[in-house]
Design an enzyme around this catalytic site. Sequence first.
Site, PDB file in Angstrom:
ATOM      1  N   TYR A  83       0.936  -1.114   0.094  1.00 16.90           N
ATOM      2  CA  TYR A  83       0.177   0.297  -0.109  1.00 16.90           C
ATOM      3  C   TYR A  83       1.048   1.606  -0.051  1.00 16.90           C
ATOM      4  CZ  TYR A  83      -3.518   3.180   2.519  1.00 16.90           C
ATOM      5  OH  TYR A  83      -4.426   4.084   2.969  1.00 16.90           O
ATOM      6  N   GLU A 130       4.381  10.158   0.850  1.00 11.68           N
ATOM      7  CA  GLU A 130       5.561  10.551  -0.151  1.00 11.68           C
ATOM      8  C   GLU A 130       6.550  11.329   0.724  1.00 11.68           C
ATOM      9  OE1 GLU A 130       4.006  12.836  -3.258  1.00 11.68           O
ATOM     10  OE2 GLU A 130       2.715  11.112  -4.038  1.00 11.68           O
ATOM     11  N   TRP A 159       8.418   5.252   2.190  1.00 15.92           N
ATOM     12  CA  TRP A 159       8.003   4.561   3.361  1.00 15.92           C
ATOM     13  C   TRP A 159       6.929   3.571   2.901  1.00 15.92           C
ATOM     14  CZ3 TRP A 159       7.520  10.108   4.299  1.00 15.92           C
ATOM     15  CH2 TRP A 159       8.705  10.659   4.847  1.00 15.92           C
ATOM     16  N   LYS A 184      17.919 -12.290  41.511  1.00 12.16           N
ATOM     17  CA  LYS A 184      17.808 -12.243  42.835  1.00 12.16           C
ATOM     18  C   LYS A 184      18.718 -10.729  43.148  1.00 12.16           C
ATOM     19  CE  LYS A 184      16.582 -16.436  44.776  1.00 12.16           C
ATOM     20  NZ  LYS A 184      16.647 -17.546  43.658  1.00 12.16           N
ATOM     21  N   GLY A 224      20.687  -3.181  33.603  1.00 15.27           N
ATOM     22  CA  GLY A 224      21.627  -3.028  32.659  1.00 15.27           C
ATOM     23  C   GLY A 224      21.437  -4.078  31.561  1.00 15.27           C
ATOM     24  N   GLU A 253       0.821   3.841   9.882  1.00 12.04           N
ATOM     25  CA  GLU A 253      -0.472   3.977   9.559  1.00 12.04           C
ATOM     26  C   GLU A 253      -1.211   5.044  10.309  1.00 12.04           C
ATOM     27  OE1 GLU A 253      -2.923   1.104   9.241  1.00 12.04           O
ATOM     28  OE2 GLU A 253      -1.528  -0.372   8.391  1.00 12.04           O
ATOM     29  N   GLY A 254      -0.341   6.129  10.339  1.00 14.53           N
ATOM     30  CA  GLY A 254      -0.925   7.581  10.992  1.00 14.53           C
ATOM     31  C   GLY A 254      -0.342   7.767  12.464  1.00 14.53           C
TER      32      GLY A 254
END
Length: 383
Positions: A124, A128, A157, A270, A342, A365-366
């Site tokens: 789809y 642009e 995209w 732990k 970490g 998708e917005g």
Amino acid sequence: MNDHFYLTDDQRMIRDLARKIARDRVARHAADVDERERYPEESIRALMEAGLYGIWVPEKFGGADMGCLALSLVAEEVAWACAATATQWLDQPLGGLPILLAGTEAQKEKYLPRLATGALLAAYSLSEAGAGSDAASLATTAVRKGDHYVLNGAKQWCTNGDHADVITVFATVDRSKRAKGVTAFLVEKEFAGFSVGKKEKKMGIRGSPTVALHFTDCVVPADQRLGEEGEGFKIAMQTLDITRPATGAMAVGIGQAALDAAVGYAKERKQFGQPIGAFQGIQFMLADMAMQVHAARLMVHHAARQVDVGIRGNTYEASMAKCWAGDAAMKVTTDAVQVFGGYGYTREFPVERFMRDAKIMQIYEGTNQIQRLIIAKALLETL
Ligand code: CAA
């Protein structure tokens, strides 16, 4: 989640099948697909072999016709295992639903049966370089010349644009008309004048290719136009009304994966002589994460069920579900990294990938800012 009282037998069956395939055949490739930024070939094949590509396609065109809630259930399970694979899988209905919504019988017969099996891949292409959130300002032109159109311009995209056989491309027949000039075309990869451009290097969903598309005097037969001239913007938005809940479901899947990982780690790790899950500070974080994921899932299921019972104009709920779920995934994955400390910041554990993958859920998708605009517009339009 106890959802047995509202899921049908078929919905539970497809959810359980997707869970099995995702956990047995998709999850094990996710880290490698991310690390090497490679196409998730084996995972896609596994989903196709399980018949999961055609669940949105009507039975008369070879699909299972299961609806938007089923789409969302599968999207969540696949995204739990690999968000890049889920994005690729959801691109099939994103590219193909415009055919279902606006195609002629001939167009449906030509494409839907092969989209249902995965023999053809779809994409789809709306965005642009200069037209992202403001989709109606798109500048790729389509000029009618006899029995064909000539397309010129560049799209950006486009998920799966380099692997797709057919792409629903939105171009304009009259840019001064903004949305009312936008027209949809089914462009096949062999059409003269079409080419695939730059592939983006991304933060997350790195196994899902995102590319530019170029149209240089690209000849598109007039019978490849979807709907009438000027109907393209509505087709684009109606498609997103169906796929935005499923996009929210992908965010739920990522959030659930992060929660599961954080709960497991809180039981094992732990410090100060006890599992860190015994500390109330960690317990409160896990409880908040669970509530975020649960609320997001309920909103997704509600918006998807509206589509399935034929409620038109579910834009408000679809935007809410997509926006809430994307924000929830971002928050929950960030907290999961925190629970891991970490270790969570390293690639030894998957939570840093979940956090990077979650970020796109607030963008594609917005953007979630656009979703908020849509929600606010619906609230205020009676003023
Ligand atoms: N259903 C039907 N019609 C709709 C509609 C909908 N959901 N939304 C809008 N329309 C119609 C309007 O009624 C209007 O028609 P009329 O003039 O006849 O009334 C017309 O479309 C124009 O609507 P707006 O005036 O609201 O248009 P706008 O220019 O103000 O834009 C917008 C509205 C909501 C901001 C829209 O541009 C938008 O959604 N932008 C975001 C684009 C987007 O989602 N891009 C993502 C691309 S896909 C992607 O990311 C996929 C991927 O790769 C994985």
